[in-house]
Scaffold this motif. Structure first.
Motif, PDB file in Angstrom:
ATOM      1  N   ALA A   1      17.930   5.839  -7.719  1.00  0.00           N
ATOM      2  CA  ALA A   1      18.915   4.865  -8.123  1.00  0.00           C
ATOM      3  C   ALA A   1      18.727   4.373  -9.523  1.00  0.00           C
ATOM      4  CB  ALA A   1      19.287   4.016  -7.149  1.00  0.00           C
ATOM      5  N   CYS A   2      19.679   4.070 -10.450  1.00  0.00           N
ATOM      6  CA  CYS A   2      19.558   3.209 -11.675  1.00  0.00           C
ATOM      7  C   CYS A   2      19.082   2.022 -11.387  1.00  0.00           C
ATOM      8  CB  CYS A   2      20.726   3.519 -12.447  1.00  0.00           C
ATOM      9  SG  CYS A   2      22.104   2.603 -11.783  1.00  0.00           S
ATOM     10  N   THR A   3      18.367   1.221 -12.261  1.00  0.00           N
ATOM     11  CA  THR A   3      17.693   0.139 -11.868  1.00  0.00           C
ATOM     12  C   THR A   3      18.664  -1.083 -12.659  1.00  0.00           C
ATOM     13  OG1 THR A   3      16.583   0.556 -13.938  1.00  0.00           O
ATOM     14  CG2 THR A   3      15.570   0.975 -11.956  1.00  0.00           C
ATOM     15  N   GLN A   4      19.946  -0.881 -13.299  1.00  0.00           N
ATOM     16  CA  GLN A   4      20.539  -1.837 -13.978  1.00  0.00           C
ATOM     17  C   GLN A   4      21.908  -1.482 -13.916  1.00  0.00           C
ATOM     18  OE1 GLN A   4      20.592  -1.901 -18.286  1.00  0.00           O
ATOM     19  NE2 GLN A   4      19.487  -0.051 -18.336  1.00  0.00           N
ATOM     20  N   GLY A   5      22.840  -2.430 -14.070  1.00  0.00           N
ATOM     21  CA  GLY A   5      24.304  -2.251 -13.967  1.00  0.00           C
ATOM     22  C   GLY A   5      24.842  -2.064 -15.539  1.00  0.00           C
ATOM     23  N   TYR A   6      25.611  -1.115 -15.719  1.00  0.00           N
ATOM     24  CA  TYR A   6      26.202  -0.853 -17.031  1.00  0.00           C
ATOM     25  C   TYR A   6      27.627  -1.368 -17.125  1.00  0.00           C
ATOM     26  CZ  TYR A   6      22.324   2.342 -17.175  1.00  0.00           C
ATOM     27  OH  TYR A   6      21.126   3.075 -17.303  1.00  0.00           O
ATOM     28  N   THR A   7      27.862  -2.142 -18.081  1.00  0.00           N
ATOM     29  CA  THR A   7      29.323  -2.569 -18.431  1.00  0.00           C
ATOM     30  C   THR A   7      30.455  -1.492 -18.799  1.00  0.00           C
ATOM     31  OG1 THR A   7      28.825  -3.053 -20.816  1.00  0.00           O
ATOM     32  CG2 THR A   7      28.711  -4.938 -19.106  1.00  0.00           C
TER      33      THR A   7
ATOM     34  N   ASN B   1       6.467  14.579  -3.823  1.00  0.00           N
ATOM     35  CA  ASN B   1       7.442  15.476  -3.419  1.00  0.00           C
ATOM     36  C   ASN B   1       8.727  14.779  -3.889  1.00  0.00           C
ATOM     37  OD1 ASN B   1       5.669  17.293  -2.175  1.00  0.00           O
ATOM     38  ND2 ASN B   1       6.124  16.456  -0.236  1.00  0.00           N
ATOM     39  N   GLY B   2       8.960  13.465  -3.933  1.00  0.00           N
ATOM     40  CA  GLY B   2      10.037  13.051  -4.490  1.00  0.00           C
ATOM     41  C   GLY B   2      10.243  13.167  -6.033  1.00  0.00           C
ATOM     42  N   ILE B   3       9.068  13.242  -6.670  1.00  0.00           N
ATOM     43  CA  ILE B   3       9.213  13.335  -8.217  1.00  0.00           C
ATOM     44  C   ILE B   3       9.772  14.918  -8.396  1.00  0.00           C
ATOM     45  CG2 ILE B   3       8.100  13.623 -10.122  1.00  0.00           C
ATOM     46  CD1 ILE B   3       6.459  11.248  -9.286  1.00  0.00           C
ATOM     47  N   ASN B   4       9.076  15.828  -7.750  1.00  0.00           N
ATOM     48  CA  ASN B   4       9.427  17.158  -7.688  1.00  0.00           C
ATOM     49  C   ASN B   4      10.918  17.469  -7.539  1.00  0.00           C
ATOM     50  OD1 ASN B   4       6.916  17.977  -8.588  1.00  0.00           O
ATOM     51  ND2 ASN B   4       6.122  18.350  -6.748  1.00  0.00           N
ATOM     52  N   SER B   5      11.453  16.763  -6.444  1.00  0.00           N
ATOM     53  CA  SER B   5      12.779  16.836  -6.147  1.00  0.00           C
ATOM     54  C   SER B   5      13.667  16.431  -7.193  1.00  0.00           C
ATOM     55  CB  SER B   5      13.019  15.930  -4.857  1.00  0.00           C
ATOM     56  OG  SER B   5      14.283  16.145  -4.333  1.00  0.00           O
ATOM     57  N   VAL B   6      13.476  15.460  -7.863  1.00  0.00           N
ATOM     58  CA  VAL B   6      14.216  14.954  -9.102  1.00  0.00           C
ATOM     59  C   VAL B   6      14.063  16.081 -10.009  1.00  0.00           C
ATOM     60  CG1 VAL B   6      14.419  13.271 -10.968  1.00  0.00           C
ATOM     61  CG2 VAL B   6      13.747  12.499  -8.724  1.00  0.00           C
TER      62      VAL B   6
ATOM     63  N   ILE C   1      10.760   3.877  -1.354  1.00  0.00           N
ATOM     64  CA  ILE C   1       9.761   3.631  -1.194  1.00  0.00           C
ATOM     65  C   ILE C   1       8.854   4.725  -0.384  1.00  0.00           C
ATOM     66  CG2 ILE C   1       7.845   2.121  -0.250  1.00  0.00           C
ATOM     67  CD1 ILE C   1       9.295   0.821  -2.448  1.00  0.00           C
ATOM     68  N   TYR C   2       7.722   5.190  -0.591  1.00  0.00           N
ATOM     69  CA  TYR C   2       7.354   6.537   0.200  1.00  0.00           C
ATOM     70  C   TYR C   2       5.881   5.737   0.843  1.00  0.00           C
ATOM     71  CZ  TYR C   2      10.314   9.395  -2.620  1.00  0.00           C
ATOM     72  OH  TYR C   2      11.390  10.083  -3.336  1.00  0.00           O
TER      73      TYR C   2
ATOM     74  N   GLY D   1       0.817  -1.174   0.017  1.00  0.00           N
ATOM     75  CA  GLY D   1       0.041  -0.110   0.065  1.00  0.00           C
ATOM     76  C   GLY D   1       0.710   1.625   0.057  1.00  0.00           C
ATOM     77  N   ARG D   2       2.039   1.225  -0.117  1.00  0.00           N
ATOM     78  CA  ARG D   2       2.994   2.444  -0.234  1.00  0.00           C
ATOM     79  C   ARG D   2       3.187   2.630  -1.661  1.00  0.00           C
ATOM     80  NH1 ARG D   2       7.845   1.333   3.766  1.00  0.00           N
ATOM     81  NH2 ARG D   2       7.970  -0.540   2.453  1.00  0.00           N
ATOM     82  N   TYR D   3       3.767   3.693  -1.725  1.00  0.00           N
ATOM     83  CA  TYR D   3       4.269   4.149  -3.314  1.00  0.00           C
ATOM     84  C   TYR D   3       5.718   4.473  -3.716  1.00  0.00           C
ATOM     85  CZ  TYR D   3      -0.491   5.326  -2.602  1.00  0.00           C
ATOM     86  OH  TYR D   3      -2.068   5.442  -2.617  1.00  0.00           O
ATOM     87  N   MET D   4       5.872   4.353  -4.919  1.00  0.00           N
ATOM     88  CA  MET D   4       7.310   4.603  -5.510  1.00  0.00           C
ATOM     89  C   MET D   4       7.142   4.954  -6.892  1.00  0.00           C
ATOM     90  SD  MET D   4       7.903   1.799  -7.849  1.00  0.00           S
ATOM     91  CE  MET D   4       9.930   1.835  -7.781  1.00  0.00           C
ATOM     92  N   PHE D   5       8.150   5.548  -7.588  1.00  0.00           N
ATOM     93  CA  PHE D   5       8.045   5.974  -9.006  1.00  0.00           C
ATOM     94  C   PHE D   5       9.380   5.507  -9.618  1.00  0.00           C
ATOM     95  CE2 PHE D   5       9.986   9.433  -6.882  1.00  0.00           C
ATOM     96  CZ  PHE D   5      11.158   9.878  -7.566  1.00  0.00           C
ATOM     97  N   ASN D   6       9.074   5.341 -11.009  1.00  0.00           N
ATOM     98  CA  ASN D   6      10.148   4.877 -12.117  1.00  0.00           C
ATOM     99  C   ASN D   6      10.103   5.968 -12.935  1.00  0.00           C
ATOM    100  OD1 ASN D   6      10.584   2.165 -11.111  1.00  0.00           O
ATOM    101  ND2 ASN D   6       8.707   1.499 -12.075  1.00  0.00           N
ATOM    102  N   VAL D   7      11.323   6.101 -13.514  1.00  0.00           N
ATOM    103  CA  VAL D   7      11.646   7.364 -14.635  1.00  0.00           C
ATOM    104  C   VAL D   7      11.855   6.596 -15.907  1.00  0.00           C
ATOM    105  CG1 VAL D   7      13.301   9.127 -15.254  1.00  0.00           C
ATOM    106  CG2 VAL D   7      12.902   8.883 -12.980  1.00  0.00           C
ATOM    107  N   HIS D   8      10.866   6.790 -16.779  1.00  0.00           N
ATOM    108  CA  HIS D   8      10.894   6.090 -18.110  1.00  0.00           C
ATOM    109  C   HIS D   8      11.523   7.007 -19.267  1.00  0.00           C
ATOM    110  CE1 HIS D   8       8.253   2.722 -17.165  1.00  0.00           C
ATOM    111  NE2 HIS D   8       8.114   3.203 -16.064  1.00  0.00           N
ATOM    112  N   ALA D   9      12.556   6.282 -20.018  1.00  0.00           N
ATOM    113  CA  ALA D   9      13.002   7.104 -21.314  1.00  0.00           C
ATOM    114  C   ALA D   9      11.872   7.133 -22.317  1.00  0.00           C
ATOM    115  CB  ALA D   9      14.109   6.500 -21.868  1.00  0.00           C
ATOM    116  N   GLY D  10      11.868   8.001 -23.350  1.00  0.00           N
ATOM    117  CA  GLY D  10      10.988   7.978 -24.240  1.00  0.00           C
ATOM    118  C   GLY D  10      10.782   6.610 -25.071  1.00  0.00           C
ATOM    119  N   ASN D  11      11.586   5.730 -25.090  1.00  0.00           N
ATOM    120  CA  ASN D  11      11.271   4.529 -25.409  1.00  0.00           C
ATOM    121  C   ASN D  11      10.806   3.435 -24.349  1.00  0.00           C
ATOM    122  OD1 ASN D  11      13.386   3.989 -23.939  1.00  0.00           O
ATOM    123  ND2 ASN D  11      14.898   3.029 -25.233  1.00  0.00           N
ATOM    124  N   THR D  12      10.441   3.949 -23.331  1.00  0.00           N
ATOM    125  CA  THR D  12       9.592   3.672 -22.054  1.00  0.00           C
ATOM    126  C   THR D  12      10.605   2.345 -21.316  1.00  0.00           C
ATOM    127  OG1 THR D  12       8.938   1.322 -23.411  1.00  0.00           O
ATOM    128  CG2 THR D  12       7.435   3.107 -23.515  1.00  0.00           C
ATOM    129  N   GLN D  13      11.799   2.496 -21.546  1.00  0.00           N
ATOM    130  CA  GLN D  13      12.538   1.723 -20.839  1.00  0.00           C
ATOM    131  C   GLN D  13      12.905   2.427 -19.420  1.00  0.00           C
ATOM    132  OE1 GLN D  13      16.757   1.787 -22.132  1.00  0.00           O
ATOM    133  NE2 GLN D  13      17.549   0.306 -20.415  1.00  0.00           N
TER     134      GLN D  13
END
Length: 224
Positions: free
Chosen positions: A191-197, A137-142, A128-129, A109-121
């Motif tokens: 925080a990013c959701t994946q590791g980059y090589t 407020n977290g979104i506005n902070s970003v 968690i809020y 029952g809590r909330y969080m958000f994802n940042v999507h690129a234009g390709n929906t990734q």
């Protein structure tokens, strides 16, 4: 006879010496006059230049005085808000070709958000809020902090510590590159959701967050 010749020779030498002294004095006088003339010309040229610069600077100063100081523009918050018609639309295709902040309700029952690129990734995710208001407020902070943030690369042998707000690039446990975003108060808000090589790919992820910092906010059904 010999005495008369000697006197004549001494007189000639004296006359020659006096002539040489006179010529030397004349040459020195001419050189001094030339130097004085050159100095006077240089001073005159400097005076003209200073006068011209003063005349040029005066209108600029007057213009600067008349123009009011520009007020600093307030930092932008995240963009417009819309509701998703279906849960699938939040993560797949809320805004075609444009980035978005997609808010999700967690299983408890809590909330969080994802940042999507234009390709929906999904580029990055929030903490968690406990409430929708805190999540917004977290979104506005970003939206406020991402465009202003420096990049602190902690993978370098010598780390140049930056002031907040900042993105931090670091190695995860598997040795891949990751990033997070710290707000001006030092709180980790993203925080990013994946590791980059590749580090370049990690930096592209940061650029994508900045690009989408004022993106549309998509809310789940029955949420305001």
């Amino acid at each position: 006879m010999f005495g008369f010749g000697k006197k004549k020779k001494l007189a000639a030498e004296k006359a020659a010496a006096e002539k040489a002294a006179a010529e030397k004095a004349a040459a020195e006088k001419a050189a001094a006059e030339k130097a004085a003339a050159e100095k006077a010309a240089a001073e005159k040229a400097a005076t003209r230049k200073a006068t011209a610069e003063k005349k040029t600077a005066a209108p600029k100063a007057e213009t600067a005085k008349k123009e009011p100081a520009k007020k600093a523009e307030p930092a932008k918050k995240a963009g417009t808000v819309k509701k998703a018609e279906t849960a699938q639309e939040i993560t797949e295709d809320a805004v075609k070709g444009k980035g978005q902040f997609a808010v999700k309700r967690t299983s408890d029952g809590r909330y969080m958000f994802n940042v999507h690129a234009g390709n929906t990734q999904i580029i990055a995710s929030s903490q968690i809020y406990s409430s929708m208001a805190a999540c917004r407020n977290g979104i506005n902070s970003v939206g406020v902090n991402a465009p202003l943030a420096a990049i602190e690369d902690q993978t370098l042998s010598s780390v140049n510590e930056e002031k907040c707000p900042k993105f931090q690039i670091y190695f995860d446990k598997s040795g891949k590159y990751r990033f997070n975003l710290l707000a001006a108060n030092g709180q980790n808000i993203l925080a990013c959701t994946q590791g980059y090589t590749q580090k370049s790919s990690c930096k592209n992820g940061i650029k994508s967050v900045i690009t989408n910092a004022q993106a549309t906010i998509v809310l789940p059904n029955n949420e305001d």
